[in-house]
Scaffold this active site. Structure first.
Site: not given
Ligand SMILES: O=C(O)C(=O)C[C@]1(C(=O)O)C=C[C@@H](O)C=C1
Length: 373
Positions: A273, A275
């Site tokens: 992921t 960010f």
């Protein structure tokens, strides 16, 4: 350091004596470095004055960490060494000014993990219940920076984050990538065979879809606001004997005292992921940067082609294109574009100028250093 060239002793007491001596030299040097950072803070205060002083400098931190990795000769690995310096800088920055970092909470989310990876441990953590609250907390000045998820390698983009940029004046000041490992967790007093419901964030449920179909086809999947919240609910249910499992990460597992029934259950082992760090500052070039734009395109044939063509012609490398419906007109679109380079670079500036002629709105969401760790 002079000692580094000396022959390494080969008995335990002598080795420990050497380690003690090196430690005391490292300690003196770290404090010397911290004193320099304090002086830096004084200079910044004198130059910039009052409320507007910018203590956190993402471009400088990226350069320091890249240099650490470049000159590293081992035996510690580059990343390991950079992590140590990451924490040293985190402590130095806290001495200049303690940073309050808002992130998508509750405690134990992957977003908190990302915040700690990016800023180091010497921050004040401020968990928020939703992505738009992270934005508001930074906009109001209650937090210095915010951390929000923006895309996952398996599940794609986080729409709430992209949509939050429409009406926000916040800038992207950095990015951080985190490998995501999910585990199936239960309260220690629960027999995993009794589990009837599995709680997690909708993205985490999606990232484990094939595994769940295979091993837990009859359990009901329930989407909640975060996987840390799922872990909290599983722990709470366990206390009243209800067999609820959660899918969450390591930090949440530890925080809520749960047991791992199965580890690393994500469908793709490279599940990552990305960010974003949002704040109130324009970040100067670090030498290896990315830029994010929000573009409102005119609703006419060839509109997207004309936008993309500018990148091609100026040789600017576009790394991402996302489309979101515009809320202003029924079939209008907003494009989110990431590209390699800083908005102050000549070729990037030329592209942005041309986009401004061709689109109804171009908002530079920020130029920021490419993730180092
Ligand atoms: O160079 C600066 O501006 C500093 O404040 C020093 C320092 C550091 O410890 O190296 C600390 C915080 C900043 O974010 C960047 C670097």
């Amino acid at each position: 350091m002079s000692n580094s060239k000396q022959a390494v002793p080969d008995t335990l007491p002598l080795l420990r004596e050497r380690i003690d001596s090196i430690d005391s030299q490292i300690q003196i040097l770290i404090n010397e470095r911290a004193s320099c950072a304090q002086k830096v803070a004084e200079v910044k205060l004198a130059e910039q004055g009052g409320e507007s002083v910018v203590f956190y400098r993402p471009e400088r931190e990226a350069q320091v960490l890249r240099r650490v990795m470049e000159r590293n000769e081992g035996p510690l690995g580059n990343e390991e060494m950079a992590k140590i310096f990451r924490q040293v800088m985190s402590s130095c920055l806290a001495l200049e000014k303690p940073m309050r970092i808002a992130f998508l909470g509750p405690e134990g989310t992957f977003t908190q993990q990302a915040a700690l990876k990016h800023f180091g441990k010497s921050i004040v953590s401020a968990p928020m219940a939703a992505i738009d609250e992270v934005f508001r907390e930074v906009e109001s000045g209650a937090a210095n920076y915010g951390v929000v998820p923006v895309e996952n390698s398996t599940e794609g983009v986080v729409n709430h984050t992209l949509d939050s940029f429409r009406d926000s004046r916040l800038k992207i000041c950095g990015e951080v990538e985190e490998r995501i490992h999910h585990h199936l967790l239960v309260s220690p007093n629960i027999n995993s065979e009794d589990v009837t419901h599995i709680y997690s964030h909708q993205q985490s449920l999606a990232q484990c879809r094939a595994w769940l179909d295979r091993y837990w086809p009859h359990a009901e999947r329930i989407a909640v606001s975060s996987n840390a919240e799922a872990a909290r609910l599983a722990a709470e249910a366990g206390r009243s004997g209800r067999a609820i499992a959660a899918i969450a990460g390591e930090v949440a597992c530890e925080l809520y005292g749960l047991l791992k029934v199965s580890s690393n259950i994500e469908d793709r082992p490279d599940n990552t992921t990305r960010f974003l760090i949002v704040g109130n500052q324009d970040v100067p070039p670090s030498g290896k940067d990315k830029t994010s734009l929000l573009i409102s395109a005119k609703n006419e044939p060839g509109a997207l082609y004309r936008l993309l063509e500018a990148f091609e012609r100026h040789g600017v490398d576009m790394t991402r294109l996302e489309t979101r419906p515009s809320l202003m007109s029924r079939w209008g679109y907003i494009f989110y574009i990431d590209f390699v380079g800083h908005y102050l670079d000549e070729d990037c500036r030329a592209v942005i100028d041309e986009l401004r002629e061709r689109a109804s709105e171009v908002k530079v969401l920020g130029s920021y250093p490419v993730a180092v760790l």
